[in-house]
Every structure is written in C-alpha cells, then in structure tokens.
Design an enzyme around this catalytic site. Sequence first.
Site, short mmCIF file in Angstrom:
data_model
loop_
_atom_site.label_atom_id
_atom_site.label_comp_id
_atom_site.label_asym_id
_atom_site.label_seq_id
_atom_site.Cartn_x
_atom_site.Cartn_y
_atom_site.Cartn_z
N LYS A 36 42.95 37.25 34.06
CA LYS A 36 44.88 37.00 35.40
C LYS A 36 44.79 38.34 34.06
CE LYS A 36 47.40 34.11 34.67
NZ LYS A 36 48.24 32.61 34.99
N THR A 94 43.48 17.79 30.91
CA THR A 94 43.14 17.70 31.92
C THR A 94 41.80 16.73 32.07
OG1 THR A 94 43.75 19.60 32.88
CG2 THR A 94 42.53 18.48 34.62
N CYS A 135 40.50 27.22 34.12
CA CYS A 135 41.14 25.00 34.72
C CYS A 135 40.43 25.53 35.99
CB CYS A 135 42.35 25.54 34.56
SG CYS A 135 42.88 25.80 33.24
N GLU A 143 48.74 30.20 32.07
CA GLU A 143 47.69 31.34 30.55
C GLU A 143 48.90 32.24 31.42
OE1 GLU A 143 43.94 30.34 29.85
OE2 GLU A 143 43.89 31.73 29.35
N ARG A 191 37.46 33.63 29.77
CA ARG A 191 36.41 32.32 30.04
C ARG A 191 36.33 32.29 31.81
NH1 ARG A 191 39.14 27.74 26.63
NH2 ARG A 191 41.41 28.88 27.54
N PHE A 243 50.04 31.78 45.77
CA PHE A 243 48.29 31.85 45.64
C PHE A 243 47.75 32.38 46.92
CE2 PHE A 243 47.38 29.99 41.71
CZ PHE A 243 48.28 30.23 41.03
N LYS A 259 40.03 28.49 12.83
CA LYS A 259 41.45 28.22 13.76
C LYS A 259 43.14 27.39 13.20
CE LYS A 259 41.89 26.84 18.03
NZ LYS A 259 41.32 26.26 19.53
N LYS A 300 46.95 16.16 39.28
CA LYS A 300 46.19 17.16 37.67
C LYS A 300 45.17 17.58 39.09
CE LYS A 300 45.26 20.25 35.26
NZ LYS A 300 46.43 22.16 35.21
N LEU A 343 50.83 24.29 33.24
CA LEU A 343 51.65 25.48 32.52
C LEU A 343 50.05 26.21 33.01
CD1 LEU A 343 49.42 26.13 30.43
CD2 LEU A 343 51.09 24.80 29.44
C1 UDX Z 1 46.11 26.98 36.54
C2 UDX Z 1 46.90 26.99 36.93
O1 UDX Z 1 47.26 27.86 38.60
C3 UDX Z 1 48.14 25.77 35.94
O2 UDX Z 1 48.76 25.38 37.00
C4 UDX Z 1 47.12 24.73 35.67
O3 UDX Z 1 48.28 24.04 34.75
C5 UDX Z 1 45.96 25.24 34.95
O4 UDX Z 1 44.93 26.14 35.60
P1 UDX Z 1 45.22 29.33 35.30
O5 UDX Z 1 44.39 28.96 34.60
O6 UDX Z 1 46.43 29.70 33.90
O7 UDX Z 1 46.61 27.99 35.38
O8 UDX Z 1 45.70 31.08 35.88
P2 UDX Z 1 46.44 30.83 37.59
O9 UDX Z 1 47.72 31.84 37.70
O10 UDX Z 1 46.81 29.61 38.17
O11 UDX Z 1 44.91 31.93 38.17
C6 UDX Z 1 43.63 31.28 38.37
C7 UDX Z 1 43.18 32.35 38.98
O12 UDX Z 1 43.33 32.73 40.23
C8 UDX Z 1 42.92 33.71 38.37
O13 UDX Z 1 41.40 34.05 38.03
C9 UDX Z 1 43.48 34.43 39.36
O14 UDX Z 1 43.62 35.78 39.18
C10 UDX Z 1 43.50 33.49 40.67
N1 UDX Z 1 44.54 33.90 41.78
C11 UDX Z 1 46.03 33.25 41.91
C12 UDX Z 1 43.91 35.18 42.50
O15 UDX Z 1 42.72 34.67 43.08
N2 UDX Z 1 45.22 34.73 44.32
C13 UDX Z 1 46.26 34.29 43.96
O16 UDX Z 1 46.88 34.32 44.56
C14 UDX Z 1 46.66 33.56 42.36
#
Ligand code: UDX
Length: 474
Positions: free
Chosen positions: A336, A120, A276, A154, A343, A265, A35, A220, A152
């Site tokens: 997403k 985290t 996460c 992804e 993962r 959400f 990497k 967090k 943040l």
């Molecule tokens: C998350 C947190 O949002 C972020 O603040 C933290 O720092 C890291 O973890 P991330 O894992 O990148 O971020 O994705 P996020 O957009 O939160 O989505 C997480 C999962 O939830 C995805 O699989 C998404 O599809 C799902 N999701 C999200 C839902 O099923 N419904 C929703 O309304 C929102």
Amino acid sequence: MKLSVIGAGYVGLTTAACLAQIGHDVFCSESDLEKLGKLQNGELPIFEPCLDKVVASARKAGRLRFGSTEDAIAWGNAIFICVGTPPLPNGDADLSAIEAVARMIAKRASGYRLVIEKSTVPVQTGTQLRRHLSVHNTNGLRYDVASNPEFLREGTSVEDFLHPDRIVVGVDSTRAEELLREIYRPIIDQRFACPVHEECGGWKEPKFLVTDTGSAELIKHASNSFLAMKISFINMVANLCETVGADVTKVAEGMGLDPRIGAAFLNPGIGFGGFCFPKDVQAFIRIAEKSGCDFSLLKEVEKINQARIELFVEKVRRELWVVRGKKIAIWGLAFKPNTDDVRFAPSIALVKALLAEGAAVNAYDPQAMTKARSIIPEIQYCADAYEAAIGSDAILVVTEWDEFRALDWKRVLSIVEQPLIIDGRNALQPEEISHYGFRYVSVGRADILPRRLTESVPHSPTSKKETNTQEVPA
Ligand code: UDX
C-alpha cells in the site's frame, strides 16, 4: 511512568516512540542485533511517515532508549510485548517469541509487572501467558496479564496510535485496568503535543473499552478479518460490474453512504496484502477450526483475494494478446502507499506471474525497491516512473502512490511503446488518462479508449489499437 516495549517492529517501534511522545519514560528492546544497532544510532529499520521525527525527539529528550530484552524487563513496571507472530505453514500464529519473552520475564523480573500483549495473538493467549509466567516464576514475581491490541495501519501508524478510534484493554484486575488507563490518559483526553498535525485539535476522544482478555484478543482478529471481508466483497462486486457494464466506484459510493456500511475499505483492486490481513484471516480461520467452527465465510474471503492476481494477469493477456517478450512497467511494489513494506504484497505474486509468462518487467516504487529487490532480484528497478515506462507495452499501476497521479502524461505518452495503462488500484482518473491518449483499463469500471489529441503530442502511430468501447465525449 517507566514503560518497557519488547520488539521494535511496526507496532513496537510506534508504541515505544508514541508512549515517549506523550510523556512516558520508555525502554524499547530488539533481539535482532543489526536492527538494534541501527536504532541505537538513530536509524529506523522501516520507512514510516513521521516516526523518525518522533523517535529522534524522544531520544533527544531522554525519554526513549533502545537495548536488550533483559534490560527492558528490568526497566518498567508495565511491559508491552510487541514481538512478531508470523504465520506457521498451517496458518497458526507462531507464538514462540512471545513464549520466550514470558519465560524471561518470569525468570528475571521481581516485584510487580503488568505484562501486556500488544502483538496480534489468537484468543486464549493471555491464559497461556498467565500459566507460563506462574510455571517459570522463580523470583516471586507478582504480575497481571492484559491484552491491548493495536489497530494502527502502516503508513499512518503514528497518527493512528495517537488518535485512535478506540483503546481496547482486556484485563482481569482493577489494578491492571487502572494502570492502562493511566498509561493512555494523555491519548484518552487527546492532550499531548501532536507530532503529526501542526494545528492538531478536534479529534474525538477515543473510547477506552475495558473487557476480559479473551474478548480483547478476539476483537483484533475479528476486526481485521471483517475489513478483509469488506475488501473481498467489493472486489466481487467489481467483477460483476465488469460483466454488466456498471461502475464499481459509483456502487461503492452508493453503498458507503449508508452509515451501517460506511465508505471505508470499499476500494476494489488487486487484493489486500501486508503483514496483517492475510495472516490474521488465516489465523482466525484456524482459531475457529480448533474450536469446532468452520469459518467458511473467511475461507471465501481468502479465495477471492488470492484470485485477484490471476484476474489481473488475465486483463494484461487480453490487452497485450501475447505477453511473452513484452515490456511491462510496474508502478508500485509496496502493499500500500506510504510504506516500504512488501510482505505479502500483491505486487510480488503479480511480477512472478508476468515473469513466468515471459514478460520483461521494469519496476518503480518510491520507497519499497530495496525490500522488493531482496525477494525478486531478477527484474529491472528504475529511478522513477518515467524510466520504468520507457518502451513499455503496458503500464500496470499496482500501488496507489500519490506521485503516480501527478505525472506528466504527455511525457509518459512520448516514451511508451504502447499507450496502455492497466490500473489495479483505480488510482487514476479515467477521463484524464484517456484525454492524454492512453487506453485505460481499471477494476470494475468500463475500459476507456484513448482520446485523439491534436498531432502536437509526438508519439509513434504503430502501437495505437482500437477496441469496441465508447469514446470519451469532447
Ligand atoms: C491493517 C489494519 O487496517 C490495521 O487496523 C491493523 O492494525 C493492521 O492491519 P495495514 O495492514 O497497515 O493495516 O493496511 P490497510 O490500510 O488496512 O490495508 C491492508 C491491505 O488492504 C492493503 O494491501 C490495501 O491496499 C488493501 N485495501 C485496503 C484494499 O484493497 N481496499 C481497501 O478499500 C482498503
């Protein structure tokens, strides 16, 4: 300021690049040599919108370099620890990488260092870190330890880092607080050249929240667990909507209009994934357990989430009757949109369940196929959504990529064996899809029968199937 970032994953690389973007002189280290080699050649090991641009311009400006952890420790007065804390089999976060970095800092650094946890981590990691630094401090190092969790997401990591809702710092000295305030000053004042938005302005200045380390660490885990809980809640509501014939989209809209609830959400689907939420919910349950708290609520959140795949497969069984021998198109593999990350992606568990039922799977994802192939090599990977749909008995929407909303539905109709779309993300418009002659099944909403189109659209009649749901009015 000269800053060091240890670990070049999503959090580390975004942190390093964005700190350089706002004017700091950053050294980012990565222990994975392959990497590291890629990064030193200007190649990013991850797909993340805008990040490549920020890394390239910071490197060109001489404000970002990549190298070894030893060199990073020697470089900056403030060191952001952004190494991975993957889940252990019992659900605890694996802190061995953090411990190793702490020991290196204690043994190698001299003078003053602000050691900042950005990965985290469970509550009280800061306390352990302080103790570990003092135990292994062989150079008379003076140091502070601070917690600075990252929120943040992804797919929008650069925007989230530069335009955060809040900056949380957990400190035990004014010096540490002032140093972090100075580091984040351009973001606090929202005064920097924004690489994401051409016309960038009007962003609310983030709250700079100062607290103790333990509370910052808990913010967090609690935040991620709360968001995961919101998703599991709306998924349960979606189940109810399916049995009573209500529309979860409307229910979520009605709920979200209450600012105490908020619309974010509340999108139902096949469950949350990613690196996460699943691990943070598990880790939070474990943290609570160790402190004698039975976080049963979160155990339910996890159970509801794990049940999403089987519920979705049940829909496929219901629609296809016999799954064995059927050809199923999978649109979307990433956990997403706008990321190549698979993962803990729901798609992986779903594909495995379909293969176990004897289905043939043709999959397409705009970014995540390389990473998915390393986990599930036995399925067909296709050049685009159309190729995946050829001869399919069902199309499953698994990740809500924008490009799936803009497809030529007449073309899709002409290549499928059966005009059936089962949408696990409510990504598509039911009326539009049925208008083009598809049976449309989604989450928490009524199934829609295909609308009879004029005969001009060529399609083999054999596979059309009637069900007892109402027809879309003309
Ligand atoms: C998350 C947190 O949002 C972020 O603040 C933290 O720092 C890291 O973890 P991330 O894992 O990148 O971020 O994705 P996020 O957009 O939160 O989505 C997480 C999962 O939830 C995805 O699989 C998404 O599809 C799902 N999701 C999200 C839902 O099923 N419904 C929703 O309304 C929102």
